[in-house]
Design a protein around this motif. Structure first.
Motif, PDB file in Angstrom:
ATOM      1  N   ALA A 275       0.891  -1.083  -0.070  1.00  0.00           N
ATOM      2  CA  ALA A 275       0.088  -0.061   0.124  1.00  0.00           C
ATOM      3  C   ALA A 275       0.750   1.038  -0.078  1.00  0.00           C
ATOM      4  O   ALA A 275       1.869   1.099   0.144  1.00  0.00           O
ATOM      5  N   ALA A 276       0.170   2.346  -0.241  1.00  0.00           N
ATOM      6  CA  ALA A 276       0.923   3.649  -0.054  1.00  0.00           C
ATOM      7  C   ALA A 276       1.628   4.141  -1.212  1.00  0.00           C
ATOM      8  O   ALA A 276       1.538   5.027  -1.862  1.00  0.00           O
ATOM      9  N   LEU A 277       2.651   3.263  -1.707  1.00  0.00           N
ATOM     10  CA  LEU A 277       3.583   3.367  -2.674  1.00  0.00           C
ATOM     11  C   LEU A 277       3.101   2.616  -3.901  1.00  0.00           C
ATOM     12  O   LEU A 277       2.940   1.591  -3.625  1.00  0.00           O
ATOM     13  N   ASN A 278       2.983   3.382  -5.135  1.00  0.00           N
ATOM     14  CA  ASN A 278       2.723   2.376  -6.046  1.00  0.00           C
ATOM     15  C   ASN A 278       3.729   1.960  -6.848  1.00  0.00           C
ATOM     16  O   ASN A 278       3.735   2.125  -8.025  1.00  0.00           O
ATOM     17  N   ARG A 279       4.563   1.152  -6.158  1.00  0.00           N
ATOM     18  CA  ARG A 279       5.666   0.377  -6.804  1.00  0.00           C
ATOM     19  C   ARG A 279       5.687  -1.078  -6.008  1.00  0.00           C
ATOM     20  O   ARG A 279       6.579  -1.412  -5.133  1.00  0.00           O
ATOM     21  N   PRO A 280       4.948  -2.037  -6.366  1.00  0.00           N
ATOM     22  CA  PRO A 280       4.871  -3.224  -5.759  1.00  0.00           C
ATOM     23  C   PRO A 280       5.987  -3.909  -5.648  1.00  0.00           C
ATOM     24  O   PRO A 280       6.311  -4.612  -4.872  1.00  0.00           O
ATOM     25  N   GLN A 281       6.457  -3.859  -6.980  1.00  0.00           N
ATOM     26  CA  GLN A 281       7.693  -4.928  -6.945  1.00  0.00           C
ATOM     27  C   GLN A 281       8.926  -4.280  -6.169  1.00  0.00           C
ATOM     28  O   GLN A 281       9.743  -5.145  -5.594  1.00  0.00           O
ATOM     29  N   LEU A 282       8.985  -2.845  -5.906  1.00  0.00           N
ATOM     30  CA  LEU A 282       9.973  -2.080  -5.256  1.00  0.00           C
ATOM     31  C   LEU A 282       9.745  -2.689  -3.899  1.00  0.00           C
ATOM     32  O   LEU A 282      10.648  -2.902  -3.063  1.00  0.00           O
ATOM     33  N   ALA A 283       8.482  -2.693  -3.392  1.00  0.00           N
ATOM     34  CA  ALA A 283       8.392  -2.891  -2.124  1.00  0.00           C
ATOM     35  C   ALA A 283       8.594  -4.407  -1.819  1.00  0.00           C
ATOM     36  O   ALA A 283       9.147  -4.795  -0.808  1.00  0.00           O
TER      37      ALA A 283
END
Length: 388
Positions: A328-336
């Motif tokens: 959530a919050a950051l629209n970079r799921p692969q980075l997360a």
């Protein structure tokens, strides 16, 4: 080192059960966090007085919790009026007070102020602040009462005087007030044995239907490693995404879900608050099989209890037959997903416990939030903030 690091997180640690958290009373004239009340790190800037005739008066909601005593010396019910965030934190604190001191209730001496009894920019004028004591007015309890208020989630707590504790919260509009990239407690996940389980009943080690962090992989069963956030007693507003095939998933505003424009090879993640009717989401009706696409028929809102953000090994999870990200919050799921690799490695070295996990935001998630605030531009995050 690994068992020691794991003992910092929620849930069962390696070896013996962790002892209960020791609560340290707040010292007189001290406040938490150690920043000024009206700064971003605490309750934020004032937004102006709310009067009964103003449009913003509808932002205030009455609190009729019978476990709380309201002094209401004005006899207008003003002390019962507050923002929803303040109400949620106050209700949580009331439970803690009764657990700490059986027979004693939380008492509110000052809530929303419409008579100008406070300083010009006081948060009391916005229903964002309360002054509290215990019902027995035992001043020896106030230091611990302040600590309980901190634990209940108030954004700023001040042991202001020998007569009361001052607590305040962020604005409902504040970028930092929208907590929880999560699912509600009544959401259902699909288990490897063919059954389902409520989100509130999940424990680390459960095998749940999942997919890859980018949502493009096949459906598979993945173990729940931990919870990035788990708040069973919190009430929040959830976006309800309904599909044409009868599926329906509820998420908080900044939680990520996989969507497309209903054509092939266009799958991406979007914040729940950005999903619109006519887009498509990935569904998994029935048992494990190929991903299917379903058109979003409507997006509504509802309030529900519980905030749960389970972390699976693969980085995604099927909730109420709809595929969503764990992030959530950051629209970079692969980075997360890459950022959480150390945590996945840690859990891979340790047995997953079957006991009830802890409450609150995971220590590793807090670390990533701090790094995100420090290193990444604000435009990458949900408009409601990194904690949305």
């Amino acid at each position: 080192m690994a068992p020691a690091a794991e003992s910092c997180g929620p849930g069962r640690a390696y070896g013996k059960r962790r002892p209960p958290k020791k609560l340290v009373p707040l010292a007189y004239k001290h406040f938490s966090p150690i920043v000024a009340e009206k700064t971003l790190g605490a309750s934020g800037r004032p937004e102006g007085k709310i009067t009964r005739s103003s449009d913003r008066f509808k932002e205030l909601t009455p609190n009729y919790n019978t476990d709380i005593i309201f002094k209401d010396e004005e006899d207008t019910g003003a002390d019962r009026l507050m923002t929803q965030r303040c109400k949620d934190k106050l209700n949580s604190l009331a439970i803690s007070v009764m657990n700490m001191w059986p027979g004693v209730k939380l008492r509110v001496t000052e809530g929303w102020d419409e008579d100008g009894h406070h300083s010009e920019d006081s948060l009391h004028y916005e229903g964002r602040a309360v002054d509290i004591t215990t019902s027995d007015k035992d001043k020896n309890k106030y230091a611990m009462l302040a600590r309980l208020a901190v634990e209940a989630g108030f954004d700023w707590v001040y042991y202001e005087s020998k007569a009361h504790i001052h607590c305040s919260v962020k604005s409902e509009h504040s970028v930092a007030a929208k907590t929880g990239g999560c699912f509600p407690g009544d959401a259902l996940v699909s288990l490897a044995d063919g059954g389902t389980k409520r989100m509130s009943d999940i424990v680390p080690g459960d095998m749940v239907l999942s997919s890859s962090a980018d949502g493009l992989g096949p459906l598979t069963y993945s173990p729940v490693l931990s919870f990035m956030d788990r708040q069973p007693h919190t009430n929040k507003t959830f976006y309800v995404i309904n599909t044409s095939d009868g599926a329906s998933i509820s998420l908080t505003a900044a939680h990520l879900i996989f969507v497309s424009d209903c054509t092939k090879h266009t799958l991406r993640t979007a914040f729940a608050s950005d999903v619109r009717a006519g887009q498509c989401v990935v569904t998994a009706q029935g048992s494990r099989g190929a991903n299917m696409s379903a058109v979003v028929s409507s997006v509504t809102q509802r309030r529900s209890s519980g905030l749960y953000a389970p972390l699976t090994e693969h980085g995604a999870i099927v909730v109420d037959h709809v595929l969503a990200s764990c992030y959530a919050a950051l629209n970079r799921p692969q980075l997360a997903h890459r950022a959480l690799a150390p945590l996945r490695l840690l859990h891979g070295l340790l047995p997953l416990g079957s006991g009830e996990p802890g409450v609150g935001v995971h220590w590793y998630a807090r670390l990533l939030q701090w790094l995100g605030r420090s290193l990444l531009p604000d435009r990458l995050f949900h408009p409601l903030g990194i904690e949305a």
